[in-house]
Design an enzyme around this catalytic site. Structure first.
Site, PDB file in Angstrom:
ATOM      1  N   LYS A  66      18.896  31.292 -78.830  1.00 50.07           N
ATOM      2  CA  LYS A  66      17.619  31.228 -79.555  1.00 50.07           C
ATOM      3  C   LYS A  66      16.902  32.570 -79.466  1.00 50.07           C
ATOM      4  O   LYS A  66      16.365  33.074 -80.453  1.00 50.07           O
ATOM      5  CB  LYS A  66      16.747  30.099 -78.980  1.00 50.07           C
ATOM      6  CG  LYS A  66      17.223  28.728 -79.420  1.00 50.07           C
ATOM      7  CD  LYS A  66      16.552  27.587 -78.676  1.00 50.07           C
ATOM      8  CE  LYS A  66      17.227  26.271 -79.076  1.00 50.07           C
ATOM      9  NZ  LYS A  66      16.749  25.104 -78.348  1.00 50.07           N
ATOM     10  N   GLN A 110      12.716  23.948 -73.664  1.00 55.12           N
ATOM     11  CA  GLN A 110      14.114  23.548 -73.757  1.00 55.12           C
ATOM     12  C   GLN A 110      14.339  22.238 -73.004  1.00 55.12           C
ATOM     13  O   GLN A 110      13.977  22.109 -71.835  1.00 55.12           O
ATOM     14  CB  GLN A 110      15.017  24.652 -73.178  1.00 55.12           C
ATOM     15  CG  GLN A 110      16.494  24.375 -73.310  1.00 55.12           C
ATOM     16  CD  GLN A 110      16.972  24.308 -74.765  1.00 55.12           C
ATOM     17  OE1 GLN A 110      16.575  25.126 -75.603  1.00 55.12           O
ATOM     18  NE2 GLN A 110      17.800  23.322 -75.071  1.00 55.12           N
ATOM     19  N   ASP A 133       9.477  22.773 -82.537  1.00 49.95           N
ATOM     20  CA  ASP A 133      10.538  21.773 -82.428  1.00 49.95           C
ATOM     21  C   ASP A 133      10.163  20.486 -83.167  1.00 49.95           C
ATOM     22  O   ASP A 133      10.992  19.591 -83.314  1.00 49.95           O
ATOM     23  CB  ASP A 133      10.802  21.429 -80.954  1.00 49.95           C
ATOM     24  CG  ASP A 133      12.134  21.985 -80.461  1.00 49.95           C
ATOM     25  OD1 ASP A 133      12.928  22.427 -81.323  1.00 49.95           O
ATOM     26  OD2 ASP A 133      12.370  21.966 -79.242  1.00 49.95           O
TER      27      ASP A 133
END
Ligand code: NAD
Length: 313
Positions: A66, A110, A133
C-alpha cells in the site's frame, strides 16, 4: 462493450481472463494524474496514513504494498507502526491524532488487529471523511442510502472489473457469495447501486450451486478454496473471484487459490478473474482513488478526471 484484450482468452477455452493487474495499473495511472492535479490546488500532496499494529506477516506485506503504490501515485504515505502489546487507548489516541491532523486525508488501520484490541472500536473511531477503507458506520450508511461517501475498496474493485468485462451492469443478476462487512455485504450493495438484481448468499443458503447458476455475475467471497465448481456457473457468466486462500501445492510449497475451481471454470465462464492477479491488485488501486476522493472532498474540490471516472458509485 468490453475492452478486455481478447488475447487473454486461454487457447481452446471459453472464458476471457479479466486482467486485474492491467486494470489496477490503469487506475493507478489515473490516481497519479489526479494526485498531481490535486497537489497543485492543495499546495501539498494528498496524504494517506497507514496504521499497522503488531507483526502479522501478511499484514506487513499488504502495508508495504500500500505504501509503495501510494508513493508511486504521487501521494504522501505516513506509516505508523505500533507493537502488538499497544493498549486500546494508545491505538485510539493515535487515530484521534490522525483525525485531527489537517494534512492527513485518509486513515487506514490494517486488519486484523492483534488479540486484545477491539477492531470495531478502532475502525469506528476513524473520521468518516478520512475513512478510505469505507468501513465506518457512516460510510456503510451512506452506501445503503446511495449518498456520497467512501466505498470499501475490495467490493469497489469487483464492480470495476465486472464493468470492464461487461460494460453496463444494469438489469444483470449478481449473486454474491459471502456476507462479511468487509466484502460480501458492501459488494451486494454496490452491485445494487449499479442497478443489478442482487442475491446475497452465505453459509446458510440452501442449494447454493443452483442459485449460483442463475447468476450473470457471480462474486465468490466465502474464503473456501475451489468451492465454486464449473457446475455452479451459468455458461457465459462473469465470475469475480475474491477469495485469497493459501493451500498446499503439489511440490509441498503453499500457493494462493481463489474460491473458484479456476481450471474447471475456464470452460464455462464467459469472463473470469484469476487468483492471484484479479481482484487483489484492484483493492489497492481503489484505496488510492478513495484517498484522492477524501482529499478533494475535505478541501471542497471536485475529484479531477480521469480519477473521478474510476469511482464505482
Ligand atoms: P469472512 O470469513 O469474513 O466471510 C466469509 C463469508 O462467506 C461469510 O459471510 C460466510 O457466511 C460465507 N461462507 C463461508 N462458507 C461458506 C459456504 N460454504 N457457502 C456459502 N457461504 C459461505 O471472509 P471475508 O473477509 O469476506 O473474505 C472472503 C475471502 O476474500 C477470503 O478468502 C479473503 O482472504 C478474501 N479477501 C480478498 C481480498 C482482496 O483484496 N482480493 C480482500 C478481502 C478479503
Amino acid at each position: 462493450m468490453s475492452d478486455i484484450d481478447p488475447i487473454l482468452r486461454p487457447s481452446g477455452r471459453r472464458a476471457v481472463l479479466i486482467d486485474g493487474k492491467a486494470a489496477a495499473a490503469q487506475v493507478d495511472a489515473a490516481a497519479r494524474e489526479g494526485a498531481l492535479a490535486l497537489a497543485r490546488r492543495l499546495g501539498r500532496k494528498p496524504c494517506l496514513a497507514v496504521v499497522l499494529v503488531g507483526e502479522d506477516p501478511a499484514s506487513q506485506v499488504y502495508v508495504r504494498n500500500k505504501i509503495r503504490r501510494t508513493e508511486a501515485a504521487g501521494m504522501t504515505s505516513l506509516e505508523h507502526r505500533l507493537p502488538a502489546s499497544e493498549s486500546q487507548d494508545e491505538v485510539l489516541a493515535l487515530v484521534a491524532r490522525l483525525n485531527a491532523d489537517a494534512a492527513v486525508d485518509g486513515i487506514l488501520v490494517q486488519l486484523p488487529l492483534p488479540d486484545g484490541l477491539d477492531a470495531t472500536r478502532v475502525v469506528q473511531a476513524i473520521d468518516p471523511a478520512k475513512d478510505v477503507d469505507g468501513l465506518t458506520a457512516a460510510s456503510a450508511g451512506a452506501l445503503v442510502l446511495g449518498a456520497p461517501g467512501l466505498r470499501p475498496c475490495t467490493p469497489s474493485g469487483c464492480v470495476y472489473l465486472a464493468r470492464q468485462a461487461l460494460g453496463e451492469l444494469s438489469g444483470r443478476h449478481a449473486v454474491v457469495i459471502g456476507r462479511s462487512i468487509l466484502v460480501g455485504k458492501p459488494a451486494a450493495l454496490l452491485f445494487l447501486q449499479a442497478d443489478c438484481t442482487v442475491t446475497l448468499a452465505h453459509s446458510r443458503t440452501r442449494d447454493l450451486p443452483a442459485l449460483a447458476r442463475q447468476a450473470d455475475i457471480l462474486v465468490a467471497a466465502a474464503g473456501r478454496p475451489g468451492m465454486v465448481g464449473a457446475d455452479w456457473i451459468k455458461p457465459g457468466a462473469t465470475v469475480i473471484d475474491v477469495g485469497i486462500n493459501r493451500v498446499d501445492g503439489p511440490d509441498g510449497a503453499t500457493r494462493l487459490a481463489g474460491d473458484v475451481d479456476y481450471a474447471a471454470a475456464l470452460d464455462t465462464a464467459g469472463y473470469i478473474t484469476p487468483v492471484p492477479g484479479g481482484v487483489g491488485p484492484m483493492t489497492i488501486a481503489m484505496l488510492l482513488v478513495n484517498t484522492l476522493a477524501a482529499a478533494a472532498r475535505r478541501a471542497g474540490l471536485d475529484l479531477p478526471e480521469p480519477a473521478a471516472r474510476m469511482l464505482t458509485s
